[in-house]
Enzyme design. Structure first.
Site: not given
Ligand code: DON
Length: 567
Positions: A100, A378, A396, A420, A449, A471
């Site tokens: 990360r 992502t 992502t 985030d 995350s 997300g």
């Molecule tokens: O780590 C996370 O939870 C977010 N940065 C994920 C972002 C994400 O899934 C965007 N996609 N649709």
């Protein structure tokens, strides 16, 4: 709306509300004996397959897929972002790797607030200040060194070829680039790579060549970490930071290290799940929810019936309340993990469940556990080989095309992962998630995350690998894919196609995929007190299922443009 359209819509609604996803042959996925790759892009899946066919194992292939995605899925696949890997080796070892992004050393708690303390939300999403220190390159090299069998130069060959010789854009590639054109044009580095010289739109059939990116990838292939975190690439990153007002320094880059972490393990029916621990919230939420679902006898309810969805929603509501309060980077915040995953604690959390009444999120808060408190586009991919190695990688840039900043001369986009963090208590981020102290900004800290790479074993053998984009909806979607297999015996294609729901405590809303929940299911959920909202797709996922004979099935969400490659 014309009468014909309305009739079509009602017919579709009727059809899907009658459709039994658990028994219908939506489609029988193809079975592979030697290896399979499921990812968000055809070229990337084929890159993984190429490495498997060269004799590489699943880890070698996974590294190839990650680098290929950086070339062919620039909105999400990356070298300027980060992610998480869960893996199972042929020797039965299970491990997780946290690559990360980290907050730069010069990051400060209130860096996204104005003089009046108001959150300036664009600052954490677009431009120089939005990026965390990228972890992907270190993560891939770290994983390859420990579990791979091929040299970095070999596994990076397909990505370098795709960048140097270019690849033919499909309609979906072109649409993705065109949809972000206005924002990408704002940054010179991005304009140079992602906008046609004559300013016209991309079309399917165009050849997309990325020379600077090819050179960056070659530096990584020959020099390893130094090819990215220092030397020319490092200097180009810092120069870009100076150009766009960013704060990542050469020292931040040199100091970046990914971390092996103990997986979160959960048992559910015949399965053992291995999931990502914090700073991902995926494993904690999924383990909490699975325990609470057992307490409300989830196995007795039919697929996506109102009573089934109600149980899922109530468990998720409680778990997300814990997630938002208690979870953050374990290297900075003392997370009471044992308590949060304790069976008695979780039974207590769901003990006020009412089978015909929704709780209100106002009346649910994070659980009280004994802890000493001192003080978020992502993508996902899975690879399985015939030796028993299975890899699930969720990675992502955060938002689609991350911060929209491309490192000039190096040809890759930087993430906007700083969004985030919880920039201000009570202030929702781009996914509506509200955080707390555990996820406040601190130099060198990783942001919480929802990415949830997951591997499940049955009788000790890998049976499931999955993850996705979306997300917080990643957690609920991966959980539902798993439940569809474990409770309803769906095959990979059915499990992934089946309609999804989502609840994340706040906002107090039960989201369902619009077309696929019948009016009476929604009415019943509303009569229980749920605020139901029909929306479009919930997450984009990819999964692999392996049966007791070792036959591998892959499925990629038809909600996106994923691709299964196997042999
Ligand atoms: O780590 C996370 O939870 C977010 N940065 C994920 C972002 C994400 O899934 C965007 N996609 N649709």
């Amino acid at each position: 709306m014309s009468r014909i359209l309305l009739t079509l819509l009602l017919t579709a609604l009727f059809f899907f509300s009658q459709y039994d996803f658990s028994t219908a042959q939506v489609s029988q996925p193809e079975s592979y004996q030697n290896g399979v790759v499921t990812s968000g892009d055809r070229y990337a899946s084929e890159a993984g397959l190429e490495i498997l066919q060269k004799g590489g194992n699943a880890i070698d292939a996974a590294v190839a897929v990650q680098f290929a995605l950086a070339v062919t899925l620039p909105r999400a696949g990356n070298i300027g972002g980060g992610g998480f890997m869960v893996l199972h080796t042929d020797a039965g070892e299970i491990n997780t790797l946290d690559f990360r992004e980290k907050a730069p050393t010069r990051a400060t708690r209130n860096m996204y607030l104005d003089e009046d303390g108001e959150f300036i939300s664009d600052k954490s999403k677009v431009g120089g200040l939005a990026s965390g220190v990228p972890g992907t390159v270190d993560g891939m090299i770290t994983a390859l060194e420990r579990y791979g069998t091929l040299a970095l130069e070999i596994v990076m060959e397909p990505a370098i070829r795709l960048a140097e010789e270019g690849y033919t854009l499909t309609h979906s590639h072109a649409r993705s680039l065109n949809s972000a054109a206005d924002r990408l044009r704002e940054f010179d580095g991005s304009k140079e790579v992602f906008i046609k010289t004559d300013g016209s739109s991309w079309k399917d059939g165009d050849l997309f060549i990325q020379k600077d990116l090819a050179e960056t990838l070659k530096r990584i292939a020959t020099m390893g970490r130094r090819g990215f975190y220092s030397g020319l690439t490092g200097r180009l990153i810092v120069e870009e930071m100076n150009r766009v007002g960013g704060i990542i320094t050469l020292r931040d880059l040199r100091d970046y290290k990914s971390v092996w972490r103990e997986p979160i393990k959960a048992e559910f029916y015949d399965y053992e799940l291995y999931m990502m621990p914090p700073p991902s919230s995926g494993g904690v939420v999924m383990k909490q929810v699975l325990k609470m679902l057992s307490d409300v006898n989830i196995g007795e309810y039919s697929f996506n019936s109102a009573d089934y969805v109600h149980r899922l929603a109530e468990a998720l509501r409680r778990s997300f309340a814990d997630r938002n309060y208690w979870l953050g980077d374990p290297d900075f915040f003392d997370i009471p993990l044992t308590e949060l995953l304790d069976e008695n604690y979780l039974s207590d959390r769901i003990s006020d469940f009412n089978p015909t009444l929704a709780s209100s999120s106002d009346s649910i808060s994070h659980g009280q556990v004994n802890s000493v408190m001192e003080s978020n586009e992502t993508t996902h991919f899975n690879v399985a080989d015939s030796y028993g190695n299975v890899v699930a990688v969720n990675t992502t840039l955060n938002g689609s095309f991350g911060s929209f900043v491309t490192v000039t001369g190096a040809g890759f986009l930087l993430n906007n992962e700083m969004d985030d963090f919880s920039a201000k208590p009570g202030e929702p981020n781009m996914f509506g998630l509200i955080g707390a102290e555990a996820n406040s900004i601190e130099p060198g800290k990783r942001m919480l995350s929802s990415m949830s790479p997951t591997i499940a074993l049955k009788n000790g053998n890998p049976a499931f690998a999955g993850g996705g984009a979306g997300g917080p909806r990643i957690i609920t979607a991966v959980l539902q894919n798993f439940l569809n297999m474990a409770l309803f015996e769906m095959n990979a294609t059915q499990a992934i196609a089946a309609p999804r729901m989502h609840h994340q405590w706040l906002p107090d809303r039960l989201f369902v995929e619009g077309l696929y929940f019948s009016a009476d299911t929604v009415e019943k959920l509303e009569s229980y007190g749920h605020q139901v909202q029909r929306i479009g797709n919930i997450a984009l996922t990819h999964m692999i299922m392996i049966d007791e004979n070792g036959a591998m099935n892959g499925a990629s969400d038809s909600r996106g443009n994923g691709y299964v490659a196997g042999y």
